[in-house]
Design an enzyme around this catalytic site. Structure first.
Site, PDB file in Angstrom:
ATOM      1  N   GLY A 137     -32.360  32.736   8.038  1.00  0.00           N
ATOM      2  CA  GLY A 137     -33.394  32.265   8.958  1.00  0.00           C
ATOM      3  C   GLY A 137     -34.615  33.165   8.991  1.00  0.00           C
ATOM      4  N   THR A 138     -34.407  34.458   9.114  1.00  0.00           N
ATOM      5  CA  THR A 138     -35.533  35.381   9.259  1.00  0.00           C
ATOM      6  C   THR A 138     -36.454  35.304   8.042  1.00  0.00           C
ATOM      7  OG1 THR A 138     -34.188  36.839  10.620  1.00  0.00           O
ATOM      8  CG2 THR A 138     -36.146  37.810   9.610  1.00  0.00           C
ATOM      9  N   ASN A 140     -32.198  29.585  21.160  1.00  0.00           N
ATOM     10  CA  ASN A 140     -30.906  30.230  20.936  1.00  0.00           C
ATOM     11  C   ASN A 140     -30.293  30.813  22.209  1.00  0.00           C
ATOM     12  OD1 ASN A 140     -33.359  31.769  20.193  1.00  0.00           O
ATOM     13  ND2 ASN A 140     -31.963  33.527  20.275  1.00  0.00           N
ATOM     14  N   GLN A 147     -31.059  26.922  15.155  1.00  0.00           N
ATOM     15  CA  GLN A 147     -29.962  26.614  16.093  1.00  0.00           C
ATOM     16  C   GLN A 147     -29.598  25.133  16.111  1.00  0.00           C
ATOM     17  OE1 GLN A 147     -27.912  28.505  17.661  1.00  0.00           O
ATOM     18  NE2 GLN A 147     -28.902  30.489  17.365  1.00  0.00           N
ATOM     19  N   HIS A 189     -25.270  30.538   8.411  1.00  0.00           N
ATOM     20  CA  HIS A 189     -24.200  31.152   9.222  1.00  0.00           C
ATOM     21  C   HIS A 189     -24.155  30.628  10.653  1.00  0.00           C
ATOM     22  CE1 HIS A 189     -26.507  34.277  11.625  1.00  0.00           C
ATOM     23  NE2 HIS A 189     -27.431  33.933  10.744  1.00  0.00           N
ATOM     24  N   CYS A 223     -29.286  46.764  24.595  1.00  0.00           N
ATOM     25  CA  CYS A 223     -29.558  48.184  24.802  1.00  0.00           C
ATOM     26  C   CYS A 223     -30.488  48.714  23.708  1.00  0.00           C
ATOM     27  CB  CYS A 223     -28.243  48.934  24.754  1.00  0.00           C
ATOM     28  SG  CYS A 223     -28.215  50.267  25.917  1.00  0.00           S
TER      29      CYS A 223
HETATM   30  N1  PLP Z   1     -34.174  31.657  14.773  1.00  0.00           N
HETATM   31  C1  PLP Z   1     -33.246  31.449  15.722  1.00  0.00           C
HETATM   32  C2  PLP Z   1     -33.499  30.412  16.773  1.00  0.00           C
HETATM   33  C3  PLP Z   1     -32.065  32.192  15.721  1.00  0.00           C
HETATM   34  O1  PLP Z   1     -31.157  31.983  16.664  1.00  0.00           O
HETATM   35  C4  PLP Z   1     -31.863  33.158  14.693  1.00  0.00           C
HETATM   36  C5  PLP Z   1     -30.636  33.973  14.660  1.00  0.00           C
HETATM   37  O2  PLP Z   1     -30.203  34.505  15.617  1.00  0.00           O
HETATM   38  C6  PLP Z   1     -32.856  33.331  13.731  1.00  0.00           C
HETATM   39  C7  PLP Z   1     -33.998  32.559  13.802  1.00  0.00           C
HETATM   40  C8  PLP Z   1     -32.708  34.332  12.627  1.00  0.00           C
HETATM   41  O3  PLP Z   1     -31.764  33.919  11.699  1.00  0.00           O
HETATM   42  P1  PLP Z   1     -31.015  34.954  10.730  1.00  0.00           P
HETATM   43  O4  PLP Z   1     -30.278  35.913  11.583  1.00  0.00           O
HETATM   44  O5  PLP Z   1     -30.149  34.098   9.877  1.00  0.00           O
HETATM   45  O6  PLP Z   1     -32.045  35.642   9.914  1.00  0.00           O
END
Ligand code: PLP
Length: 404
Positions: free
Chosen positions: A68-69, A147, A175, A197, A321
């Site tokens: 995602g990132t 999320n 999500q 994932h 934290c």
């Molecule tokens: N966008 C949303 C809404 C997420 O919940 C997440 C992961 O927590 C991400 C982006 C980032 O995804 P990743 O951890 O696979 O890079």
């Protein structure tokens, strides 16, 4: 362990693991011209076709990434860097850290960013987003679902408004894939991110959908993989696992989410009975079926999380934290909660592998965990008061890792 933290990540589906096992001996580089390479190229392209079919897109619009990132970075940097005439970005205050941190980074290279507020239920008013769009707006970024609180946003309406004003629309659907059906042919979305994932696929695999008419610049440069948009040898086993996981999720979506919603609602009802003072966060009418975010006033979410963990229950807090100081959730803060209220937030997020017995067990464990926090927090507060510690930062600064 009772695992109620499925918005952070999900267990790998056995079917996805099997799909990965089947291809793991195929080691050829998909860009090689010899037979070993052609074999893995075929696997990658078949997966691209299958994923495209699942979301009503064209295979050429799917670009595999590491998750995602990376997909979000490609969407935003790819649209806005290098800065051109259209150098304005609109994002909401409740986006994931990977969007918000990228927006902040883009500001450092000369991109103008407008942050759109939400209301007390965390809802996004499409008209408010539209009002932020200017003639020089290149991209509007609004997530499909949040999320932390699970709110599902009116992305069709927002996309239409963005389109009417000539701006691109990026939707973070990390999500949502595997939880709701998405048919991109019928949605005014230009760019969309996904991560395997979150739907029982492997970590390290995701994709960015880029509508044919949308032009992005590559961020990772090198080879000509992914139509020149994302250089680097493909994660073949990850892609195979992701494809199997998404096919499986979509084939049982209605059945799974009927069950998941019933479990979540029972959990919410049970918590409401045990703690009439509990406050449930988010928009109950438009919410992911698996997500429950709440607070019990005066009970630290972090302390409750730790006590639940000791009792074998995995949850998540709306705070984390960072160098010893507690930062409240930027989402809950954007909804107008005080730092103290936001620090009481706790999230349970369920999946198809959870059961009724687990929900009942958590409802059995919860009162004792809360009692321990209440007892402990009074003592801790006294200690902190004596030592002059315990100041909570009042900003909306995220932790280094952000909240998954
Ligand atoms: N966008 C949303 C809404 C997420 O919940 C997440 C992961 O927590 C991400 C982006 C980032 O995804 P990743 O951890 O696979 O890079």
């Amino acid at each position: 362990m009772i695992y109620f933290d499925n918005n952070a990540t999900t267990p790998l589906a056995p079917e996805a693991a099997e799909a990965m096992r089947q291809v793991q001996d195929r080691f050829g580089n998909p860009s090689s011209v010899h037979r070993a390479g052609r074999e893995t190229r075929r696997i990658v392209e078949e997966c691209r076709e299958r994923i495209a079919a699942l979301i009503a897109a064209k295979p050429a619009e799917i670009h595999f990434t590491s998750g995602g990132t990376e997909a979000i970075h490609l969407a935003l940097w790819g649209a806005l860097f290098p800065p051109a005439e259209r150098r304005h970005l609109v994002v909401t205050r409740v986006e994931h850290a990977s969007t918000l941190r990228t927006a902040e980074y883009l500001e450092q290279v000369g991109i103008d960013v407008t942050y759109v507020d939400v209301d007390a239920a965390g809802t996004i008013d499409p008209e408010r987003v539209a009002a932020a769009i200017r003639p020089e707006t290149r991209m509007v970024a609004v997530m499909f679902a949040n999320n932390e609180i699970g709110n599902v946003y009116p992305v069709k309406k927002i996309g239409e408004l963005a389109q009417a004003r000539g701006a691109g629309f990026f939707c973070d659907a990390v999500q949502v894939l595997g939880k709701m059906e998405i048919r991109l042919a019928h949605l005014p979305i230009g760019v969309l991110s996904a991560a395997a994932h979150k739907f029982h696929g492997p970590k390290g695999a995701g994709f960015l959908y880029v509508r044919e008419t949308m032009k992005l610049n590559p961020v990772l440069r090198g080879g000509r993989q992914e139509r020149g948009l994302r250089a680097g040898t493909e994660n073949v086993a990850g892609i195979a696992g992701m494809t199997a996981a998404l096919e499986l999720a979509q084939s049982r979506l209605d059945r799974d989410f009927r069950k998941i919603r019933a479990l979540r609602d029972r959990l919410q009802g049970g918590i409401g009975e045990l703690f009439p003072e509990a406050v449930f966060h988010g928009d109950p009418e438009h919410r992911l079926d698996n997500t429950l975010n709440f607070r019990i006033p005066g009970v630290s979410g972090e302390a409750l999380l730790l006590n639940l963990d000791l009792a074998g229950v995995a949850a998540s807090v709306g705070s984390a934290c960072d160098s010893g100081s507690l930062d409240p959730s930027h989402v809950l803060m954007a909804m107008g909660l005080s730092p103290e209220e936001a620090l009481s937030g706790l999230r349970f997020s369920l999946s198809r592998y959870n059961t009724e017995a687990e929900v009942e067990e958590v409802l059995r464990i919860l009162p004792e965990a809360v009692a321990k926090v209440r007892g402990g927090s009074a003592e801790a507060l006294e200690r902190k008061r004596e030592s002059g510690e315990g100041k909570v930062s009042d900003g909306v600064r995220q932790t280094a890792a952000g909240r998954p």
